[in-house]
Write an enzyme that holds these catalytic residues in place. Structure first.
Site, PDB file in Angstrom:
ATOM      1  N   GLY A 175       0.370  -5.150   0.667  1.00  0.00           N
ATOM      2  CA  GLY A 175      -0.188  -4.719  -0.018  1.00  0.00           C
ATOM      3  C   GLY A 175      -0.101  -5.638  -1.144  1.00  0.00           C
ATOM      4  O   GLY A 175      -0.911  -6.273  -1.958  1.00  0.00           O
TER       5      GLY A 175
ATOM      6  N   GLU B 294      -0.421  -9.096  -0.358  1.00  0.00           N
ATOM      7  CA  GLU B 294      -1.715  -9.171  -0.015  1.00  0.00           C
ATOM      8  C   GLU B 294      -2.392  -9.428  -1.472  1.00  0.00           C
ATOM      9  O   GLU B 294      -3.920 -10.064  -1.897  1.00  0.00           O
ATOM     10  CB  GLU B 294      -2.507  -8.668   0.387  1.00  0.00           C
ATOM     11  CG  GLU B 294      -1.989  -8.623   2.160  1.00  0.00           C
ATOM     12  CD  GLU B 294      -1.867  -7.171   3.415  1.00  0.00           C
ATOM     13  OE1 GLU B 294      -1.213  -6.302   2.628  1.00  0.00           O
ATOM     14  OE2 GLU B 294      -2.462  -7.412   4.377  1.00  0.00           O
TER      15      GLU B 294
ATOM     16  N   ALA C  98       0.803  -1.287  -0.035  1.00  0.00           N
ATOM     17  CA  ALA C  98      -0.070   0.031   0.302  1.00  0.00           C
ATOM     18  C   ALA C  98       0.965   1.575  -0.487  1.00  0.00           C
ATOM     19  O   ALA C  98       2.178   1.372   0.617  1.00  0.00           O
ATOM     20  CB  ALA C  98      -1.164  -0.060   1.380  1.00  0.00           C
TER      21      ALA C  98
ATOM     22  N   GLU D   3       4.780  -4.969   6.958  1.00  0.00           N
ATOM     23  CA  GLU D   3       3.488  -3.765   7.457  1.00  0.00           C
ATOM     24  C   GLU D   3       4.318  -3.369   9.693  1.00  0.00           C
ATOM     25  O   GLU D   3       5.123  -2.755   9.613  1.00  0.00           O
ATOM     26  CB  GLU D   3       2.222  -4.130   8.168  1.00  0.00           C
ATOM     27  CG  GLU D   3       1.976  -3.836   6.864  1.00  0.00           C
ATOM     28  CD  GLU D   3       2.035  -5.329   6.330  1.00  0.00           C
ATOM     29  OE1 GLU D   3       2.269  -6.273   6.240  1.00  0.00           O
ATOM     30  OE2 GLU D   3       0.985  -4.968   4.694  1.00  0.00           O
TER      31      GLU D   3
HETATM   32  N1  CAA Z   1       4.355   3.152  -0.711  1.00  0.00           N
HETATM   33  C1  CAA Z   1       5.088   4.208  -1.143  1.00  0.00           C
HETATM   34  N2  CAA Z   1       6.172   4.805  -1.769  1.00  0.00           N
HETATM   35  C2  CAA Z   1       6.859   3.329  -2.448  1.00  0.00           C
HETATM   36  C3  CAA Z   1       6.010   1.972  -1.585  1.00  0.00           C
HETATM   37  C4  CAA Z   1       5.203   2.314  -1.008  1.00  0.00           C
HETATM   38  N3  CAA Z   1       4.791   0.809  -0.461  1.00  0.00           N
HETATM   39  N4  CAA Z   1       7.682   0.903  -1.774  1.00  0.00           N
HETATM   40  C5  CAA Z   1       8.556   2.050  -2.775  1.00  0.00           C
HETATM   41  N5  CAA Z   1       8.210   3.547  -2.483  1.00  0.00           N
HETATM   42  C6  CAA Z   1       8.895   4.535  -3.831  1.00  0.00           C
HETATM   43  C7  CAA Z   1      10.089   4.369  -2.570  1.00  0.00           C
HETATM   44  O1  CAA Z   1       9.534   5.716  -1.814  1.00  0.00           O
HETATM   45  C8  CAA Z   1      11.002   5.146  -3.572  1.00  0.00           C
HETATM   46  O2  CAA Z   1       9.864   6.447  -4.093  1.00  0.00           O
HETATM   47  P1  CAA Z   1      10.950   8.019  -4.547  1.00  0.00           P
HETATM   48  O3  CAA Z   1      12.503   7.398  -5.284  1.00  0.00           O
HETATM   49  O4  CAA Z   1      10.390   9.083  -4.946  1.00  0.00           O
HETATM   50  O5  CAA Z   1      11.987   8.119  -2.732  1.00  0.00           O
HETATM   51  C9  CAA Z   1      10.444   4.520  -5.219  1.00  0.00           C
HETATM   52  O6  CAA Z   1       9.589   3.725  -4.786  1.00  0.00           O
HETATM   53  C10 CAA Z   1      11.467   3.017  -5.834  1.00  0.00           C
HETATM   54  O7  CAA Z   1      11.779   2.769  -4.275  1.00  0.00           O
HETATM   55  P2  CAA Z   1      13.035   3.163  -3.540  1.00  0.00           P
HETATM   56  O8  CAA Z   1      14.446   3.307  -3.504  1.00  0.00           O
HETATM   57  O9  CAA Z   1      13.141   2.287  -1.675  1.00  0.00           O
HETATM   58  O10 CAA Z   1      13.732   0.903  -4.067  1.00  0.00           O
HETATM   59  P3  CAA Z   1      14.931  -0.307  -3.454  1.00  0.00           P
HETATM   60  O11 CAA Z   1      14.656  -1.200  -4.418  1.00  0.00           O
HETATM   61  O12 CAA Z   1      15.638   0.682  -2.428  1.00  0.00           O
HETATM   62  O13 CAA Z   1      13.960  -1.417  -2.653  1.00  0.00           O
HETATM   63  C11 CAA Z   1      11.527  -1.991  -1.307  1.00  0.00           C
HETATM   64  C12 CAA Z   1      12.761  -1.378  -2.723  1.00  0.00           C
HETATM   65  C13 CAA Z   1      12.640  -3.331  -0.649  1.00  0.00           C
HETATM   66  C14 CAA Z   1      10.722  -2.613  -1.998  1.00  0.00           C
HETATM   67  C15 CAA Z   1      11.162  -0.716  -0.579  1.00  0.00           C
HETATM   68  O14 CAA Z   1      10.743   0.169  -1.321  1.00  0.00           O
HETATM   69  C16 CAA Z   1      10.696  -0.665   0.359  1.00  0.00           C
HETATM   70  O15 CAA Z   1      11.069  -1.500   1.360  1.00  0.00           O
HETATM   71  N6  CAA Z   1       9.630  -0.842   0.349  1.00  0.00           N
HETATM   72  C17 CAA Z   1       8.638  -0.758   1.252  1.00  0.00           C
HETATM   73  C18 CAA Z   1       7.839  -2.381   1.503  1.00  0.00           C
HETATM   74  C19 CAA Z   1       6.984  -1.982   2.129  1.00  0.00           C
HETATM   75  O16 CAA Z   1       6.925  -1.606   3.645  1.00  0.00           O
HETATM   76  N7  CAA Z   1       5.687  -2.133   1.898  1.00  0.00           N
HETATM   77  C20 CAA Z   1       4.392  -2.847   2.730  1.00  0.00           C
HETATM   78  C21 CAA Z   1       3.664  -1.466   3.172  1.00  0.00           C
HETATM   79  S1  CAA Z   1       1.892  -1.191   3.835  1.00  0.00           S
HETATM   80  C22 CAA Z   1       1.323  -1.838   3.521  1.00  0.00           C
HETATM   81  O17 CAA Z   1       1.053  -2.938   2.309  1.00  0.00           O
HETATM   82  C23 CAA Z   1      -0.090  -2.246   4.656  1.00  0.00           C
HETATM   83  C24 CAA Z   1      -1.129  -3.580   3.942  1.00  0.00           C
HETATM   84  O18 CAA Z   1      -1.071  -3.965   4.797  1.00  0.00           O
HETATM   85  C25 CAA Z   1      -1.866  -3.164   2.502  1.00  0.00           C
END
Ligand code: CAA
Length: 257
Positions: free
Chosen positions: A108, A111, A65, A131
């Site tokens: 998400g 999911e 998400a 999360e």
């Molecule tokens: N939401 C918003 N933006 C996201 C995102 C997310 N879940 N995941 C990645 N992005 C964005 C980053 O902020 C980044 O944007 P900017 O260039 O503007 O900074 C862009 O995508 C590229 O991401 P990274 O630079 O972080 O890429 P990476 O290759 O270094 O890492 C990754 C990849 C390990 C997937 C890392 O992006 C990450 O950990 N993302 C978040 C994963 C996460 O925590 N997901 C759970 C979200 S909460 C949820 O989903 C709740 C639910 O149950 C519904």
């Protein structure tokens, strides 16, 4: 139909929906959900479309998400909007659909892949429910669907450590139906989708409903539901055609009636 965050095309009877927010690794914001709801509705409503594939990019199916969209929202706002509730409109899709997952399927994203009827993973797929690292828990079904798919111990492991699972582990744990080389992902998904699309369409929906009943009911009622579905399909022209075609040693020709 024009969409902001997804690309949709049809290949014969198969609809291919591609998440397309590369700058955010396909993070699922409310626009993605709105687009998916319209696309899946259109798929369900089109009598020529029989199976769908949902996919992302090679780097990310979806990285969760959209954290930036959720960052400022407090309890009252989340509760007031019943944030995430509308994903049930995606799972309400009646026809079968496959998630073809490459790269990150986190939070998400994992999911959403688990909402699919069948999940195929590329060998670079990474699944996770991270999360907890954000101070929350899954909100789009992770604690429920992951637990039903892989069992309590591994679901707890994934949710409590927030670690990622690779494709090999995901297949071993029954999270996906198979793992294929990344280069073959869409071909393999298309092959499976075409096979499903060639089936009698009412029977495809009934089979999907019957398998899903196994997740919703106890065994007695699940078996009853299955028997009644079987009985009901015996009223269709496709059942008469299917059995006649078998006896006459020829392929069936389906009407969806
Ligand atoms: N939401 C918003 N933006 C996201 C995102 C997310 N879940 N995941 C990645 N992005 C964005 C980053 O902020 C980044 O944007 P900017 O260039 O503007 O900074 C862009 O995508 C590229 O991401 P990274 O630079 O972080 O890429 P990476 O290759 O270094 O890492 C990754 C990849 C390990 C997937 C890392 O992006 C990450 O950990 N993302 C978040 C994963 C996460 O925590 N997901 C759970 C979200 S909460 C949820 O989903 C709740 C639910 O149950 C519904």
């Amino acid at each position: 139909m024009s969409y902001e965050t997804i690309l949709v095309e049809t290949q014969g009877p198969v609809t291919v929906i591609r998440l397309n927010r590369p700058q955010a690794l396909n993070a699922l914001n409310t626009q993605v959900l709105a687009d998916l709801i319209v696309a899946f509705r259109a798929f369900d409503a089109d009598p020529d479309q029989r199976c769908a594939i949902l996919t992302g990019s090679e780097k990310a199916f979806a990285a969760g998400a959209d954290i930036k969209q959720m960052q400022e929202k407090g309890y009252a706002e989340m509760f007031g909007e019943d944030f995430f509730a509308d994903w049930s409109k995606v799972t309400g899709t009646r026809k079968p659909w496959i998630a073809a997952v490459a790269g990150f399927a986190l939070g998400g994203g994992c999911e959403l892949a688990m909402m699919a009827d069948i999940m195929i993973a590329a060998d670079n797929a990474r699944f996770g429910q991270p999360e907890i690292k954000l101070g929350v828990c899954p909100g789009m079904g992770g604690s429920q669907r992951l637990t039903r798919a892989v069992g309590k111990s591994k679901a707890m492991d994934m949710c409590l450590t927030g670690r990622m699972m690779d494709a090999t582990e995901a297949e071993r744990a029954n999270l996906c139906s198979k793992v294929v080389p990344l280069a073959d992902l869409m071909d393999e998904a298309m092959k499976m989708a075409q096979a499903i699309a060639a089936m009698p369409p009412l029977a495809a929906i009934a089979n999907k409903e019957a398998v899903n009943a196994a997740f919703e009911t106890g065994l007695h009622h699940g078996l009853l539901f299955e028997r009644r579905s079987f009985n009901g399909l015996c009223a269709t022209e496709d059942k008469a055609e299917g059995m006649a075609a078998f006896v006459e040693k020829r392929p069936g020709v389906w009407k969806g009636k």
